[in-house]
Design a protein around this motif. Structure first.
Motif, PDB file in Angstrom:
ATOM      1  N   LYS A   1     -31.150 -10.120 -15.248  1.00 47.52           N
ATOM      2  CA  LYS A   1     -31.843 -11.627 -15.018  1.00 47.52           C
ATOM      3  C   LYS A   1     -30.679 -12.517 -14.477  1.00 47.52           C
ATOM      4  CE  LYS A   1     -34.382 -13.469 -18.048  1.00 47.52           C
ATOM      5  NZ  LYS A   1     -34.724 -14.172 -19.284  1.00 47.52           N
ATOM      6  N   THR A   2     -29.591 -12.221 -14.368  1.00 49.54           N
ATOM      7  CA  THR A   2     -28.588 -13.210 -14.014  1.00 49.54           C
ATOM      8  C   THR A   2     -28.079 -12.715 -12.674  1.00 49.54           C
ATOM      9  OG1 THR A   2     -26.806 -11.976 -15.437  1.00 49.54           O
ATOM     10  CG2 THR A   2     -27.696 -13.874 -16.399  1.00 49.54           C
ATOM     11  N   ASN A   3     -27.472 -13.817 -12.095  1.00 51.15           N
ATOM     12  CA  ASN A   3     -26.777 -13.442 -10.670  1.00 51.15           C
ATOM     13  C   ASN A   3     -27.578 -12.878  -9.631  1.00 51.15           C
ATOM     14  OD1 ASN A   3     -24.119 -13.970  -9.597  1.00 51.15           O
ATOM     15  ND2 ASN A   3     -24.148 -11.806  -9.227  1.00 51.15           N
ATOM     16  N   ILE A   4     -29.050 -13.122  -9.680  1.00 52.52           N
ATOM     17  CA  ILE A   4     -29.917 -12.682  -8.798  1.00 52.52           C
ATOM     18  C   ILE A   4     -29.655 -13.484  -7.551  1.00 52.52           C
ATOM     19  CG2 ILE A   4     -32.309 -12.356  -7.750  1.00 52.52           C
ATOM     20  CD1 ILE A   4     -33.160 -12.411 -10.912  1.00 52.52           C
TER      21      ILE A   4
ATOM     22  N   THR B   1     -31.316  -2.658  -6.944  1.00 50.43           N
ATOM     23  CA  THR B   1     -32.033  -1.454  -7.095  1.00 50.43           C
ATOM     24  C   THR B   1     -32.575  -1.265  -8.409  1.00 50.43           C
ATOM     25  OG1 THR B   1     -30.510  -0.109  -5.299  1.00 50.43           O
ATOM     26  CG2 THR B   1     -32.019   1.256  -6.683  1.00 50.43           C
ATOM     27  N   ARG B   2     -31.926  -1.245  -9.584  1.00 49.92           N
ATOM     28  CA  ARG B   2     -32.451  -1.156 -10.692  1.00 49.92           C
ATOM     29  C   ARG B   2     -33.481  -2.319 -11.089  1.00 49.92           C
ATOM     30  NH1 ARG B   2     -26.750  -0.765 -12.995  1.00 49.92           N
ATOM     31  NH2 ARG B   2     -26.185   1.392 -12.893  1.00 49.92           N
ATOM     32  N   ARG B   3     -33.041  -3.482 -10.419  1.00 52.85           N
ATOM     33  CA  ARG B   3     -34.104  -4.697 -10.900  1.00 52.85           C
ATOM     34  C   ARG B   3     -35.432  -4.420 -10.279  1.00 52.85           C
ATOM     35  NH1 ARG B   3     -30.873  -8.314  -9.494  1.00 52.85           N
ATOM     36  NH2 ARG B   3     -31.789  -8.787  -7.391  1.00 52.85           N
ATOM     37  N   MET B   4     -35.416  -4.310  -8.895  1.00 53.67           N
ATOM     38  CA  MET B   4     -36.577  -4.047  -7.950  1.00 53.67           C
ATOM     39  C   MET B   4     -37.436  -2.849  -8.645  1.00 53.67           C
ATOM     40  SD  MET B   4     -37.205  -6.569  -5.832  1.00 53.67           S
ATOM     41  CE  MET B   4     -37.052  -7.296  -7.261  1.00 53.67           C
ATOM     42  N   LEU B   5     -36.785  -1.618  -8.793  1.00 50.12           N
ATOM     43  CA  LEU B   5     -37.558  -0.513  -9.240  1.00 50.12           C
ATOM     44  C   LEU B   5     -38.260  -0.576 -10.477  1.00 50.12           C
ATOM     45  CD1 LEU B   5     -35.399   2.690  -7.503  1.00 50.12           C
ATOM     46  CD2 LEU B   5     -37.331   0.990  -6.715  1.00 50.12           C
ATOM     47  N   PHE B   6     -37.259  -1.362 -11.482  1.00 50.62           N
ATOM     48  CA  PHE B   6     -37.814  -1.564 -12.699  1.00 50.62           C
ATOM     49  C   PHE B   6     -39.366  -2.337 -12.619  1.00 50.62           C
ATOM     50  CE2 PHE B   6     -38.152  -4.657 -16.054  1.00 50.62           C
ATOM     51  CZ  PHE B   6     -38.215  -3.748 -17.544  1.00 50.62           C
TER      52      PHE B   6
END
Length: 319
Positions: free
Chosen positions: A107-110, A121-126
């Motif tokens: 959630k941070t440093n987007i 990659t982890r955030r988007m695929l999540f």
């Protein structure tokens, strides 16, 4: 669409087995309420086969280091996954037994200095294709929390969540750029990766665009619930639901052809051997290359048919 149905059946059955076995080995762990296991890739899209690997990462929400606090649990998780999915995932460190993060990291440093390819990659695929292997309630809570982060600074007058859309676009463009790096500087195989980029990565991107367009139609106050509803549906089923006309059917039929071809061991091995300089000599590659052009054209057509010319999604994709 035999291959879509078959891979969906295989994925559903295999996920149930993995979830049951992970629950069995973790049920006595004093830390099990802090562990969430996320699967993406072909298992997240419900298109896995016996030849698929399983991209996964672990969210461990505690202050102590996971290597010390849950070392045994990590070994147990890895043993279960290896038992069910012998194929190993890539070696970049984005996924696998060593990919353990805290949810706050997502959630941070987007978009910031430390938002590297792994975190993006982890955030988007999540969001775009993730499913849970362990900790279903936490998975859903984390997904909702991440979506809130993308929407919290939007004005009530906003037509759609541009922060989210911009990150989806950024991720898709990053994949394409990263592909060049991996094959030319890291020496990764070219042919099969190129074809996957043209199909599975493209449909993932399209599914994200559809979700955001539907959020726009739902209105600001319903953004969150509409996004949760649609991101909770695997991307092929999402397209099936949202584009239930001839165009949507044709998209799925083309994708079914793609799945059929890469499921064929001879074609898959032939694609792995294709180098960029020799691509015109590969019948297998050229057939799928042409099919991918048809696929792109059909996706574009469906977007234009589904959403009128004055719909906000068209303008937002350009500017």
């Amino acid at each position: 669409m035999d291959y879509i149905r078959e891979t969906r059946r295989f994925t559903t059955e295999k996920l149930a087995e993995i979830r049951d076995d992970i629950h069995r080995v973790l049920k006595k762990s004093k830390n099990n309420e802090k562990i969430t296991i996320v699967a993406t890739g072909s298992y997240g899209r419900e298109e896995a086969s016996s030849k698929s690997d399983i991209d996964h990462f672990i969210i461990y929400d505690a202050d102590e280091a996971a290597d010390d606090a849950i070392k045994v649990e990590l070994e147990q998780i890895e043993a279960v996954i290896k038992q069910h999915v012998p194929e190993r995932s890539g070696s970049t460190g984005t996924f696998g037994k060593d990919a353990v993060i805290q949810f706050s990291e997502m959630k941070t440093n987007i978009g910031g200095e430390y938002d590297d390819n792994k975190s993006l990659t982890r955030r988007m695929l999540f969001l775009l294709e993730g499913t849970w292997l362990y900790g279903e309630d936490r998975f859903e809570r984390y997904q909702r929390s991440l979506l809130k982060r993308y929407m919290e600074n939007s004005s009530e007058k906003a037509e759609l969540p541009r922060f989210l859309l911009n990150d989806v676009i950024r991720y898709y463009r990053t994949i394409a750029t990263d592909f060049e790096h991996k094959v030319f500087e890291d020496g990764k195989e070219w042919g099969l990766r190129s074809i996957k980029l043209r199909f599975s990565r493209k449909i993932l991107y399209f599914g994200g665009i559809l979700t955001i367009a539907e959020m726009a139609d739902a209105g600001y106050r319903q953004w969150e619930e509409r996004a949760i509803e649609l991101f909770g549906i695997p991307v092929l089923s999402r397209i099936e639901r949202l584009i239930d006309d001839r165009c949507g059917q044709e998209v799925l039929e083309i994708y079914d052809q793609f799945l059929a071809k890469i499921s064929d061991p001879e074609i898959r091995e032939a694609l792995k051997r294709v180098e960029k300089e020799e691509r015109t000599q590969s019948e297998e590659y050229q057939t799928l290359r042409q099919l991918s052009d048809d696929f792109s054209a059909k996706l574009s057509e469906c977007l234009d048919i589904k959403y009128s010319a004055d719909h906000s999604i068209h303008h937002a994709l350009l500017f």
